[in-house]
Design an enzyme around this catalytic site. Structure first.
Site, short mmCIF file in Angstrom:
data_model
loop_
_atom_site.label_atom_id
_atom_site.label_comp_id
_atom_site.label_asym_id
_atom_site.label_seq_id
_atom_site.Cartn_x
_atom_site.Cartn_y
_atom_site.Cartn_z
N LYS B 16 0.91 -1.20 0.31
CA LYS B 16 -0.04 -0.19 -0.40
C LYS B 16 0.84 1.22 0.05
CE LYS B 16 -0.18 1.83 3.54
NZ LYS B 16 0.24 2.53 4.64
N ASN B 59 11.73 -14.19 4.10
CA ASN B 59 12.35 -13.18 4.55
C ASN B 59 13.59 -12.31 6.17
OD1 ASN B 59 9.61 -12.26 2.62
ND2 ASN B 59 11.55 -10.97 1.76
N GLY B 144 7.99 -2.26 8.14
CA GLY B 144 8.93 -1.32 8.84
C GLY B 144 8.69 -0.18 8.14
N ALA B 145 8.37 -0.28 7.26
CA ALA B 145 8.39 0.92 5.82
C ALA B 145 7.53 1.33 5.37
CB ALA B 145 9.17 0.78 4.09
N GLY B 146 6.05 1.50 6.73
CA GLY B 146 4.73 2.28 5.91
C GLY B 146 4.56 1.80 4.61
N SER B 149 3.51 -4.39 4.75
CA SER B 149 3.66 -5.77 4.72
C SER B 149 2.94 -6.45 6.05
CB SER B 149 4.99 -5.20 4.83
OG SER B 149 5.52 -5.51 6.45
N SER B 150 2.80 -6.12 6.70
CA SER B 150 1.27 -7.26 7.32
C SER B 150 0.18 -7.28 7.43
CB SER B 150 2.11 -6.42 8.90
OG SER B 150 1.10 -5.23 8.77
N GLU B 197 -4.54 -7.51 11.54
CA GLU B 197 -3.61 -6.85 11.93
C GLU B 197 -3.54 -6.74 13.11
OE1 GLU B 197 -2.35 -5.43 9.95
OE2 GLU B 197 -2.62 -4.49 9.16
N ASP B 208 -4.77 -0.33 5.48
CA ASP B 208 -3.78 -1.54 5.08
C ASP B 208 -4.41 -2.66 4.12
OD1 ASP B 208 -2.05 0.82 5.95
OD2 ASP B 208 -0.53 -0.31 6.30
#
Lengths: 400, 400
Positions: B16, B59, B144-146, B149-150, B197, B208
């Protein structure tokens, strides 16, 4: 009060910067303008030969004189100007002046306009019995950079000619280096300077001559000019990127953008208006000394407005570079005036080290920019004793 | 429709990006989010040994398995989840999962959270008779990059587990490489993904997982998520400056600025809102092909919003540099998400030359940034045939 019988006099007037509100002012928002302490200096000396009037503008290499007898014949066409309601020359008067100065219609060069403005003010103010004078005007202000150089010129001429012709009292100056006129007298000076500005600009806003007359800072909104009583003097760097720009094209570009994105950009005009209001508030609260917090607010306002001006499309790579250079030393800058190049203001906090300022000035001049360490909130038109003039000013005025 | 009896399946879901409205959305304004075609891929395979369930996350180097018999004992605590009104785990369920996974309270590392989310979805969705499965999840998205991913992980797990356990039909796929579920089925997938989430984020907005489920683009305002029907796919560069940032601190900073300068900054929120609206309008008008003018508008909106975000103090020198590099090639960029570093989006017009894109990517990687040439408006969660998966995805899923 004494009159100016045959005495030499020295006058100076400041330039102008727009602190906040350029472009937004075209759309009815508040702009703040401030006196810029890059001054224009004038020396007026009664001429011993008693037959000519001479104007000398060393910045542009202009040195012209006219026979008083030739000019005297034109006085009837100008004698009503002093008492007329209207400010500025009629088209008939302009035609007479152009013929006299040998300026062709439509000529817009600096020398032609300066000469026309001088002749207009000289003939209108001095009237009846034209005095034989030698006038030198020298300025630290670059011309055509949006810094009000023509207004400072017109204000100096008005103040000097009104004083020399006895229409203004010579301010008391015993043992005082620099004096100013009363509010009523300043209003008269400003009115004539506005006339001079009309000769030069056609349809000026009147902001530039008001700043050059009153100094300090003033609000300008929807044609209303309101001087702000007492503002602190702020140290700044004034930088000219020397990138030429067309104010008219920039103003048109902003208008086009507003029409294209009204919902996105109208709020930005409101934001700029609030920036001007907040800046005025801080200057008035801090008139007897700005705190560190006040300076931080002024810096933030500069940064925000610079972003807004970029959004309106009046930024320029030269200005981006300037902002980067100053930001890398913790200093905050914004364009002033039309943008698209032109000039920028960088605020200098009082606690900044001189070495840092020198480095920044050096780096900016390496970019090809012209940079002055000066101040804003400067006093308006002033009468000086010759001994109180800065050395380069007196040298330029006397050596010219 | 056929059921997923013992068949291997491949699922993917997009990441996203926030196109416009980050930060403003916290203050009730519209944000636009779009599916990012950096996808997360999942392979689910029935396990032959029939006694364990295995999760493999190449990953992050995680490979864990549990005995089905151990897990079966916990099922009663989770069996109501499927039919409950509430979405997400109860605190009792979370405690059980933490004990099972050996995760201490307060542990927030990626592996712990990923494992807890997996166990929650596996126990809740598969219920009663737990199947023996081998699941591999591999992603192109940095964590953790916004970039959601989660959520992409949770959506892939939900879709795969719902399908594998027969709660969703296996979409018809004869000779079709990629298929999607029906709207009703997507709603169920999204609901479970939101539960995942919640395990990972505590109190997520739901944006997201909605983007990962539906793809395309959606509006988000005041807690309301509205998918936008059909949007064009836009080619972009997605760049991670790798500058770490605290979303919480950035959001607090914006709030502080709004409190300090309400009159200056409230209009900016209105401006950002109008940017989101205008962007949505252009995407909808241009759904069957964006014109050059449409692209110019999208570029202008990007530039304006980037200035606004800088005004709110969520810029960063790394982002300034990124914008400079891309601008020097005529490309327009803005931060996406929290700012203060993190990621940025650069729009690629369809007529841009490949060599220019390569140069920009090279220059950005020389800044130490990670850069992907990808697209937004990407499709949501999809079921793939193994032959239709990109080579690196199939290699990573099979080689793991």
């Amino acid at each position: 009060m004494s009159t100016m019988a045959g005495r030499e006099l020295f006058v100076s007037a400041p330039g102008k910067v727009i602190l906040h509100g350029e472009h937004a002012v075209v759309h009815g928002k508040v702009a703040l303008a401030a006196g810029l302490n890059l001054r224009t200096f004038l020396r007026l000396k009664p001429n011993k030969n008693n037959s000519t009037v001479l104007i000398n503008l060393p910045n542009i290499g202009t040195k012209l004189n006219w026979n008083i007898s030739d000019l005297q014949a034109l006085v009837p066409s100008f004698q009503d100007s002093l008492h007329s309601e209207a400010v500025g020359p009629s088209s008939e008067q302009l035609d007479i002046l152009k013929t006299l100065a040998g300026v062709s219609n439509g000529s817009r060069d600096t020398e032609s306009l300066a000469v026309l403005a001088f002749l207009y003010l000289y003939l209108s103010i001095c009237g009846q019995e034209l005095p034989s004078l030698e006038i030198v005007v020298w300025s630290r202000l670059p011309t055509g950079a949006g810094l009000g150089s023509s207004a400072a010129y017109s204000v100096c001429l008005s103040a000097a000619l009104l004083t020399a012709s006895g229409k203004l009292a010579y301010p008391e100056q015993e043992n005082i280096d620099t004096t100013r006129w009363t509010q009523t007298e300043l209003t008269l000076i400003n009115r004539w300077a506005f006339g001079g500005e009309k000769v030069i600009h056609g349809n000026p806003s009147g902001v530039d001559n008001a700043v050059a007359t009153w100094g300090g800072a003033l609000r300008y909104q929807a044609g209303q000019i309101t001087p702000i009583e007492r503002v602190p003097v702020l140290q700044i760097l004034l930088t000219n990127t020397r990138v030429p720009r067309s104010t008219k094209a920039l103003v048109a570009g902003v208008k086009d953008k507003l029409l294209k994105y009204p919902n996105i950009l109208e709020p930005l005009l409101a934001s700029i208006n609030a920036i001007s209001e907040e800046c005025q508030r801080v200057l008035q609260v801090g008139v007897d000394g700005l705190s560190k917090d006040h300076y931080s607010v002024l810096e933030e306002l500069i940064d925000i407005n610079q972003h807004h001006l970029n959004v309106f499309g009046v930024g320029h790579p030269s200005l981006d570079r300037l902002c980067q250079v100053t930001a890398s030393h913790g200093l905050h800058s914004k364009l002033t005036g039309a943008g698209g190049g032109g000039c920028a203001v960088t605020l200098l906090r009082p606690d900044i080290e001189a070495a840092v300022v020198d480095t920044v000035k050096h780096q900016l001049s390496e970019c090809g920019y012209q940079c002055w360490e000066t101040s804003i909130g400067a006093p308006g038109v002033s009468l000086h004793s010759s001994s109180s003039l800065p050395e380069d000013a007196i040298t330029s005025l006397n050596g010219a």
